[in-house]
Design an enzyme around this catalytic site. Sequence first.
Site, PDB file in Angstrom:
ATOM      1  N   TYR A   1       0.844  -1.264   0.071  1.00  0.00           N
ATOM      2  CA  TYR A   1      -0.073  -0.107  -0.188  1.00  0.00           C
ATOM      3  C   TYR A   1       0.739   1.276   0.253  1.00  0.00           C
ATOM      4  O   TYR A   1       1.784   1.282  -0.729  1.00  0.00           O
ATOM      5  CB  TYR A   1      -0.918   0.039   1.094  1.00  0.00           C
ATOM      6  CG  TYR A   1      -2.125   0.795   0.772  1.00  0.00           C
ATOM      7  CD1 TYR A   1      -2.995   0.766  -0.454  1.00  0.00           C
ATOM      8  CD2 TYR A   1      -2.404   1.882   1.645  1.00  0.00           C
ATOM      9  CE1 TYR A   1      -3.924   1.414  -0.759  1.00  0.00           C
ATOM     10  CE2 TYR A   1      -3.469   2.893   1.238  1.00  0.00           C
ATOM     11  CZ  TYR A   1      -4.309   2.681   0.191  1.00  0.00           C
ATOM     12  OH  TYR A   1      -5.447   3.616  -0.292  1.00  0.00           O
ATOM     13  N   ARG A   9      -9.381  10.540  -7.550  1.00  0.00           N
ATOM     14  CA  ARG A   9      -8.507  11.358  -6.731  1.00  0.00           C
ATOM     15  C   ARG A   9      -7.569  10.198  -6.197  1.00  0.00           C
ATOM     16  O   ARG A   9      -8.060  10.027  -4.752  1.00  0.00           O
ATOM     17  CB  ARG A   9      -9.379  12.312  -5.719  1.00  0.00           C
ATOM     18  CG  ARG A   9      -8.457  13.363  -5.024  1.00  0.00           C
ATOM     19  CD  ARG A   9      -8.983  13.623  -3.574  1.00  0.00           C
ATOM     20  NE  ARG A   9      -8.819  12.295  -2.774  1.00  0.00           N
ATOM     21  CZ  ARG A   9      -8.884  12.470  -1.525  1.00  0.00           C
ATOM     22  NH1 ARG A   9      -9.479  12.995  -0.946  1.00  0.00           N
ATOM     23  NH2 ARG A   9      -8.597  11.283  -0.705  1.00  0.00           N
ATOM     24  N   LYS A  31      -6.226  -1.935  -0.398  1.00  0.00           N
ATOM     25  CA  LYS A  31      -6.999  -1.794   0.508  1.00  0.00           C
ATOM     26  C   LYS A  31      -7.645  -3.044   1.106  1.00  0.00           C
ATOM     27  O   LYS A  31      -7.760  -3.430   2.309  1.00  0.00           O
ATOM     28  CB  LYS A  31      -8.109  -0.788   0.566  1.00  0.00           C
ATOM     29  CG  LYS A  31      -7.869   0.717   0.380  1.00  0.00           C
ATOM     30  CD  LYS A  31      -7.673   1.334   1.359  1.00  0.00           C
ATOM     31  CE  LYS A  31      -7.338   2.937   1.225  1.00  0.00           C
ATOM     32  NZ  LYS A  31      -7.270   3.576   2.540  1.00  0.00           N
ATOM     33  N   GLU A  39     -13.850   4.755  -1.948  1.00  0.00           N
ATOM     34  CA  GLU A  39     -12.255   5.103  -1.667  1.00  0.00           C
ATOM     35  C   GLU A  39     -11.906   5.993  -2.919  1.00  0.00           C
ATOM     36  O   GLU A  39     -11.861   5.777  -3.982  1.00  0.00           O
ATOM     37  CB  GLU A  39     -11.578   3.920  -1.830  1.00  0.00           C
ATOM     38  CG  GLU A  39      -9.987   4.008  -1.617  1.00  0.00           C
ATOM     39  CD  GLU A  39      -9.855   4.422  -0.162  1.00  0.00           C
ATOM     40  OE1 GLU A  39      -8.807   5.319   0.262  1.00  0.00           O
ATOM     41  OE2 GLU A  39     -10.580   4.269   0.844  1.00  0.00           O
ATOM     42  N   ASP A  40     -11.310   7.126  -2.568  1.00  0.00           N
ATOM     43  CA  ASP A  40     -10.360   7.927  -3.520  1.00  0.00           C
ATOM     44  C   ASP A  40     -11.420   8.457  -4.544  1.00  0.00           C
ATOM     45  O   ASP A  40     -10.989   8.582  -5.601  1.00  0.00           O
ATOM     46  CB  ASP A  40      -9.304   7.156  -4.127  1.00  0.00           C
ATOM     47  CG  ASP A  40      -8.181   7.158  -3.184  1.00  0.00           C
ATOM     48  OD1 ASP A  40      -8.168   7.762  -1.969  1.00  0.00           O
ATOM     49  OD2 ASP A  40      -7.030   6.657  -3.270  1.00  0.00           O
ATOM     50  N   ASP A  84     -13.840   5.798   3.303  1.00  0.00           N
ATOM     51  CA  ASP A  84     -12.667   5.969   4.043  1.00  0.00           C
ATOM     52  C   ASP A  84     -11.880   7.320   4.063  1.00  0.00           C
ATOM     53  O   ASP A  84     -11.228   7.612   5.137  1.00  0.00           O
ATOM     54  CB  ASP A  84     -11.737   4.852   3.539  1.00  0.00           C
ATOM     55  CG  ASP A  84     -10.304   4.874   4.484  1.00  0.00           C
ATOM     56  OD1 ASP A  84     -10.604   4.625   5.498  1.00  0.00           O
ATOM     57  OD2 ASP A  84      -9.296   4.678   3.499  1.00  0.00           O
ATOM     58  N   ASP A  85     -12.014   8.068   2.914  1.00  0.00           N
ATOM     59  CA  ASP A  85     -10.990   9.232   2.953  1.00  0.00           C
ATOM     60  C   ASP A  85     -11.947  10.320   3.790  1.00  0.00           C
ATOM     61  O   ASP A  85     -11.017  11.290   4.373  1.00  0.00           O
ATOM     62  CB  ASP A  85     -11.047   9.661   1.504  1.00  0.00           C
ATOM     63  CG  ASP A  85     -10.511   9.040   0.328  1.00  0.00           C
ATOM     64  OD1 ASP A  85      -9.316   8.385   0.676  1.00  0.00           O
ATOM     65  OD2 ASP A  85     -11.318   8.235  -0.407  1.00  0.00           O
ATOM     66  N   ASN A  93      -0.313  12.392   1.828  1.00  0.00           N
ATOM     67  CA  ASN A  93       0.501  11.350   1.400  1.00  0.00           C
ATOM     68  C   ASN A  93       0.202  11.276  -0.385  1.00  0.00           C
ATOM     69  O   ASN A  93      -0.719  11.620  -0.826  1.00  0.00           O
ATOM     70  CB  ASN A  93       0.216   9.766   1.810  1.00  0.00           C
ATOM     71  CG  ASN A  93      -1.135   9.287   1.810  1.00  0.00           C
ATOM     72  OD1 ASN A  93      -1.762   9.312   0.762  1.00  0.00           O
ATOM     73  ND2 ASN A  93      -1.542   8.716   3.102  1.00  0.00           N
TER      74      ASN A  93
END
Length: 542
Positions: free
Chosen positions: A93, A146, A164, A235-236, A258-259, A398
Amino acid sequence: MTLPRGADLLHEPRLNKSTAFTEAEREKLGLLGLLPEGIDDEDTQVRRALAQLEAKITDLERYIYLSQLQDTDETLFYRLLMSDPARFMPIVYTPTVGEACQKFGHLFRRPRGVYLSIKRRGRVRELLRNWPERDVRFVVVTSGERILGLGDLGANGMGIPIGKLSLYTAAGGVPPQYTLPLLIDAGTDNEQLLSDPLYLGLRQKRVSDDELDSFVDEFVSAVQQEFPRCCIQFEDWAGNDAIRLLERYRQKVCCFNDDVQGTAAVALAGLLAALRITGTPLPQQRFLFLGAGSASIGVAQLLVKAMQSEGLALEEARSRIALFDRKGLITADRDTMHDYQVPYAQRQAPVDDFVAAIERLRPTAIIGLSTVGGAFDRRVVEAMARINERPMIFPYSNPTSRSECTAEQAYSWSEGRAVFASGSPFPPVRYGDRTFVPGQGNNVYIFPAVGMAVYATGARRVTDEMFIAAASGVAEQITETDLANGLIYPPVSAILRTELHAAARVAEVAFASGLATVSRPKEDLDTFVGSLAYIPRYRSLV
């Protein structure tokens, strides 16, 4: 269950044991002659895999090797990951997965997961039926718009759901057969990808919000029909999509983002541990965020709920949070802002310099979710150190190149007084006569624990209270020795123990709130959750 035989068995990663097949299995399952005569135990297989990994030059090469291992021998893959999570998690990851996603089309070897193209409207349920597992409990889905701090990577973003879900198992104990990585391919606005002959995604510009929402509606409905016990992790996604879709579905289906929520909970976990160092309670803190997108809003909202649970009124809690974006401090008189930013708009004169905002607002903590590498420069850290005996410096962006500052910068510019954690990994820092071990506030402390709790309890919904419980559970695993070394997150080497404890705390909320669909066990919840955790062991096939 009818087992495959011979070469077909060797190509089934969930059943393949490679050189660990016993003599009896080889005889009965048509494997004689297809394998060398030597029979390995699992420890020998791990040693061989480690030797092959050590021969690789870069982490990207190690990522490719581990991906191939996951595709051929899933049990060995997880045995390797779980043998040394501190070593292998940064490879499967962050930060390595970022580079892997950028080059995904060039590295592609074998498909994993489900790709739902926008051009397959009306057929999503049919496509989900092509997935071989019928009891899917977790889907991690991205639009690829993203990815980490790297922007729009389109179909290349599939590396994120794959990574993930590997951590759902390696860090949280969720059995891997219940997981499904999924990408919604709605096009990409990344011109470099569209002109890349090796790009594997849909070659068109991204569709409108209305078209995307309609397709996501079809996707969510299809998941509920095909996998009725499934939890969806968004996610993202782009910031506006992330918040809009979370609000659209969170009260209707078992889902979370999650973000937004995972990032919030990991930040809260770090703060709860950091306050044991500073010695001041949560309701007395003041937070200044660099970045005002979905991740920052998610952290702000969870902080408000946590402060409310400790006695602060809603407006008082919100007043302790300020947002700073590219235009400066978000103030009440700003002409345009998103609806979700309005509750945190400061009744202050505008200011476009971050250091000036620090000096005016006097925050006890700065939280970086801007993806602007180096934004917490010397002036910023020194300003925080002037107004706080123990300034809390949290550059959570990150990958590493986007981190607002490094651990060494935070400790040296604050004369060793900073309480530090980051979203990317940094090595220990020697300052004066002390060695500081910087913690990594990675969402991996949270989402696998929430997933494991949902798996254990069959929870119908995921609530903010569950994320607060997960954060508390993680913070509880910090020892006084950890704190003395500056560490405000538990060591990654003990990640599974940490996650299972946090999952038990989340399960407690699921049972107490009536969201569980299984009976509360007679044993304590730590024991109950631990008994369900995946163990990477080969099973006998004869």
